[in-house]
Write a protein that holds these residues in place. Structure first.
Motif, PDB file in Angstrom:
ATOM      1  N   THR A  33      -7.361  13.874  -3.953  1.00 13.85           N
ATOM      2  CA  THR A  33      -8.490  12.692  -3.916  1.00 13.85           C
ATOM      3  C   THR A  33      -7.900  12.181  -5.524  1.00 13.85           C
ATOM      4  OG1 THR A  33     -10.247  14.048  -2.979  1.00 13.85           O
ATOM      5  CG2 THR A  33     -10.616  12.383  -4.655  1.00 13.85           C
ATOM      6  N   ARG A  34      -7.634  11.087  -4.913  1.00  9.45           N
ATOM      7  CA  ARG A  34      -7.161  10.000  -6.115  1.00  9.45           C
ATOM      8  C   ARG A  34      -7.491   8.268  -6.570  1.00  9.45           C
ATOM      9  NH1 ARG A  34      -5.485  14.263  -8.466  1.00  9.45           N
ATOM     10  NH2 ARG A  34      -3.839  15.095  -8.025  1.00  9.45           N
ATOM     11  N   GLU A  35      -6.835   8.229  -7.222  1.00  9.10           N
ATOM     12  CA  GLU A  35      -8.093   6.792  -7.689  1.00  9.10           C
ATOM     13  C   GLU A  35      -7.132   5.682  -6.502  1.00  9.10           C
ATOM     14  OE1 GLU A  35      -5.607   4.210 -10.986  1.00  9.10           O
ATOM     15  OE2 GLU A  35      -4.721   6.422 -10.745  1.00  9.10           O
ATOM     16  N   ALA A  36      -6.522   5.477  -5.516  1.00  6.79           N
ATOM     17  CA  ALA A  36      -6.407   4.571  -4.402  1.00  6.79           C
ATOM     18  C   ALA A  36      -5.736   4.921  -3.258  1.00  6.79           C
ATOM     19  CB  ALA A  36      -4.827   3.252  -4.913  1.00  6.79           C
ATOM     20  N   ARG A  37      -5.154   4.265  -2.236  1.00  8.88           N
ATOM     21  CA  ARG A  37      -4.259   5.021  -1.541  1.00  8.88           C
ATOM     22  C   ARG A  37      -3.323   3.872  -0.836  1.00  8.88           C
ATOM     23  NH1 ARG A  37      -7.268   9.059   0.541  1.00  8.88           N
ATOM     24  NH2 ARG A  37      -6.155   9.508   3.096  1.00  8.88           N
ATOM     25  N   LEU A  38      -1.754   4.316  -1.209  1.00 10.70           N
ATOM     26  CA  LEU A  38      -0.596   3.639  -0.245  1.00 10.70           C
ATOM     27  C   LEU A  38      -0.827   4.055   0.598  1.00 10.70           C
ATOM     28  CD1 LEU A  38       0.998   2.161  -1.466  1.00 10.70           C
ATOM     29  CD2 LEU A  38       2.796   3.701  -1.774  1.00 10.70           C
ATOM     30  N   CYS A  39       0.097   2.874   1.572  1.00  8.66           N
ATOM     31  CA  CYS A  39       0.844   2.847   3.303  1.00  8.66           C
ATOM     32  C   CYS A  39       2.007   3.463   2.720  1.00  8.66           C
ATOM     33  CB  CYS A  39       0.501   1.538   3.608  1.00  8.66           C
ATOM     34  SG  CYS A  39      -1.519   1.105   4.400  1.00  8.66           S
ATOM     35  N   VAL A  40       2.351   4.802   3.651  1.00  9.85           N
ATOM     36  CA  VAL A  40       3.373   5.366   4.131  1.00  9.85           C
ATOM     37  C   VAL A  40       3.205   5.668   5.295  1.00  9.85           C
ATOM     38  CG1 VAL A  40       3.197   6.292   1.748  1.00  9.85           C
ATOM     39  CG2 VAL A  40       2.580   7.627   3.686  1.00  9.85           C
ATOM     40  N   SER A  41       5.131   6.278   5.172  1.00  6.57           N
ATOM     41  CA  SER A  41       5.229   6.788   6.796  1.00  6.57           C
ATOM     42  C   SER A  41       5.222   8.606   6.987  1.00  6.57           C
ATOM     43  CB  SER A  41       6.472   6.112   7.367  1.00  6.57           C
ATOM     44  OG  SER A  41       6.766   6.733   8.914  1.00  6.57           O
ATOM     45  N   ARG A  42       5.679   9.157   7.665  1.00  6.50           N
ATOM     46  CA  ARG A  42       5.273  10.235   7.267  1.00  6.50           C
ATOM     47  C   ARG A  42       7.002  10.776   7.687  1.00  6.50           C
ATOM     48  NH1 ARG A  42       1.108  10.494  10.715  1.00  6.50           N
ATOM     49  NH2 ARG A  42      -0.136  11.830   9.837  1.00  6.50           N
ATOM     50  N   GLY A  43       8.153   9.806   8.322  1.00 11.84           N
ATOM     51  CA  GLY A  43       9.588  10.338   7.248  1.00 11.84           C
ATOM     52  C   GLY A  43      10.094   9.000   6.375  1.00 11.84           C
ATOM     53  N   ALA A  44      11.636   9.083   6.776  1.00 13.24           N
ATOM     54  CA  ALA A  44      12.197   7.405   5.696  1.00 13.24           C
ATOM     55  C   ALA A  44      11.725   6.717   6.190  1.00 13.24           C
ATOM     56  CB  ALA A  44      13.388   7.939   5.955  1.00 13.24           C
ATOM     57  N   PHE A  45      10.947   5.831   5.247  1.00 13.59           N
ATOM     58  CA  PHE A  45      11.040   4.685   5.424  1.00 13.59           C
ATOM     59  C   PHE A  45      10.778   3.210   4.752  1.00 13.59           C
ATOM     60  CE2 PHE A  45       7.950   6.050   3.050  1.00 13.59           C
ATOM     61  CZ  PHE A  45       6.591   5.284   2.507  1.00 13.59           C
ATOM     62  N   THR A  46      10.300   2.368   4.893  1.00  9.47           N
ATOM     63  CA  THR A  46      10.654   1.089   3.932  1.00  9.47           C
ATOM     64  C   THR A  46       9.653   0.155   4.926  1.00  9.47           C
ATOM     65  OG1 THR A  46      12.987   1.072   2.836  1.00  9.47           O
ATOM     66  CG2 THR A  46      12.077  -0.983   2.838  1.00  9.47           C
ATOM     67  N   ALA A  47       8.226  -0.679   4.025  1.00  5.37           N
ATOM     68  CA  ALA A  47       7.656  -1.460   5.032  1.00  5.37           C
ATOM     69  C   ALA A  47       7.561  -2.598   3.804  1.00  5.37           C
ATOM     70  CB  ALA A  47       6.221  -1.146   5.114  1.00  5.37           C
ATOM     71  N   GLN A  48       7.519  -4.103   3.949  1.00  6.17           N
ATOM     72  CA  GLN A  48       7.116  -4.471   3.017  1.00  6.17           C
ATOM     73  C   GLN A  48       6.362  -5.538   3.725  1.00  6.17           C
ATOM     74  OE1 GLN A  48      11.345  -6.794   2.328  1.00  6.17           O
ATOM     75  NE2 GLN A  48      12.314  -5.664   0.920  1.00  6.17           N
ATOM     76  N   ASP A  49       4.912  -6.517   2.744  1.00  7.03           N
ATOM     77  CA  ASP A  49       4.050  -6.631   3.321  1.00  7.03           C
ATOM     78  C   ASP A  49       3.930  -7.231   1.397  1.00  7.03           C
ATOM     79  OD1 ASP A  49       2.143  -7.897   4.569  1.00  7.03           O
ATOM     80  OD2 ASP A  49       2.429  -5.821   6.005  1.00  7.03           O
ATOM     81  N   SER A  50       1.965  -8.052   2.292  1.00  4.32           N
ATOM     82  CA  SER A  50       1.626  -8.517   1.282  1.00  4.32           C
ATOM     83  C   SER A  50       1.049  -7.140   0.325  1.00  4.32           C
ATOM     84  CB  SER A  50       0.565  -8.940   1.256  1.00  4.32           C
ATOM     85  OG  SER A  50      -0.842  -8.541   2.685  1.00  4.32           O
ATOM     86  N   ARG A  51       0.236  -7.077  -1.618  1.00  2.52           N
ATOM     87  CA  ARG A  51      -0.376  -6.160  -1.727  1.00  2.52           C
ATOM     88  C   ARG A  51      -1.513  -5.567  -0.669  1.00  2.52           C
ATOM     89  NH1 ARG A  51      -4.089  -4.386  -5.369  1.00  2.52           N
ATOM     90  NH2 ARG A  51      -3.259  -2.984  -7.124  1.00  2.52           N
TER      91      ARG A  51
END
Length: 292
Positions: free
Chosen positions: A236-254
């Motif tokens: 339970t934190r202040e926000a959520r960040l989009c991630v992947s379960r394995g190694a990843f790099t994602a670039q998009d808008s905030r």
């Protein structure tokens, strides 16, 4: 370090007759970095085993400076340069270090026990060479290419602040108090208003590690932590960040990667994240992996 000395050159015809005889020295220093730097010099002005130190000489980006250091004894001087978080010589273990204040100074050099308004700064030895009319010359050049790998690229990306010197590089250090390894994913703003989420970096148990260095937009960095080998935890934190379960790099808008209604395919998991906000002038922040 905004106040600097500009020294007039007055050439005198008397040659130096011995290495231990004081003689005038011209400093020629060039700055190839994309931001202004401050340069300081330490040298002996008598045969006694002591050094005088003076600085800071301001050199704007892409320019050179010429100025007289005064009478110098010996065949070399020590030169150091500073701008923001960047230090020359570009090494973790400089051959020599002196206490330096932030403001302009000319005083006897000290090797340690720096006061609260001083910082131990590395210096490199620069050999003197004959110049003209009895003068010797010390020549030195500072560049981002003096650093290695990613540090050199980061130096080239550094912009000038209002004072003409480098803006601080933001460093996020995360400490893992768990008895097992932790894995960290990072999200931060990048150039042109974009946002990047990347992971996972492993932090061994009971250790701290720098997981981000750069220039985040708005001074914000987000991180997600999980125990190594396990799925992303729903803390339970202040926000959520989009991630992947394995190694990843994602670039998009905030908006597409932070608190998104639907995460993109390359980072499909909305994981609970912590936000780190760097205040103005702060270059380093230490955070901790949550315990539960």
């Amino acid at each position: 370090m905004r106040v600097f000395l500009l020294l007039a050159l007055v050439f005198i015809a008397a040659p130096r007759v011995a290495a231990q005889a004081p003689g005038p020295v011209l400093l020629q220093a060039c700055n190839d970095a994309p931001f202004g730097i401050g340069v300081a010099a330490a040298f002996r002005d008598t045969p006694a085993d002591r050094y005088m130190i003076r600085g800071w000489f301001q050199i704007p980006a892409g320019e050179c400076l010429e100025g007289g250091l005064g009478d110098v004894v010996g065949e070399d001087v020590w030169i150091g340069a500073v701008s923001g978080e960047w230090r020359w010589p570009a090494t973790d273990e400089p051959e020599q270090a002196f206490c330096t204040p932030a403001q302009s100074f000319f005083e006897q050099a000290r090797l340690g026990d720096c006061s609260d308004n001083e910082r131990l700064t590395g210096f490199e030895r620069v050999a003197l060479e004959p110049f003209q009319a009895g003068w010797d010359r010390a020549r030195v050049r500072f560049s981002c290419e003096d650093f290695e790998g990613e540090e050199a690229a980061l130096c080239q990306q550094t912009q000038e602040g209002p004072d003409g010197l480098a803006v601080p590089v933001r460093s996020l250090e995360v400490c893992n108090a768990w008895p097992v390894a932790a894995e960290i994913a990072i999200g931060a703003g990048v150039e042109f208003g974009g946002f990047e989420s990347t992971g996972w970096e492993t932090i061994p148990p009971r250790l701290c590690q720098i997981v981000y260095r750069g220039f985040p937009m708005n001074g914000e960095v987000w991180f997600v932590s999980r125990r190594a080998g396990q799925d992303t935890e729903a803390f339970t934190r202040e926000a959520r960040l989009c991630v992947s379960r394995g190694a990843f790099t994602a670039q998009d808008s905030r908006q597409a990667l932070v608190n998104a209604e639907q995460c993109p395919a390359e980072a499909p998991v909305a994981a609970a994240a912590q936000r780190v906000r760097f205040n103005r002038g702060v270059s380093r922040y230490q955070a901790y992996v949550p315990r539960d």
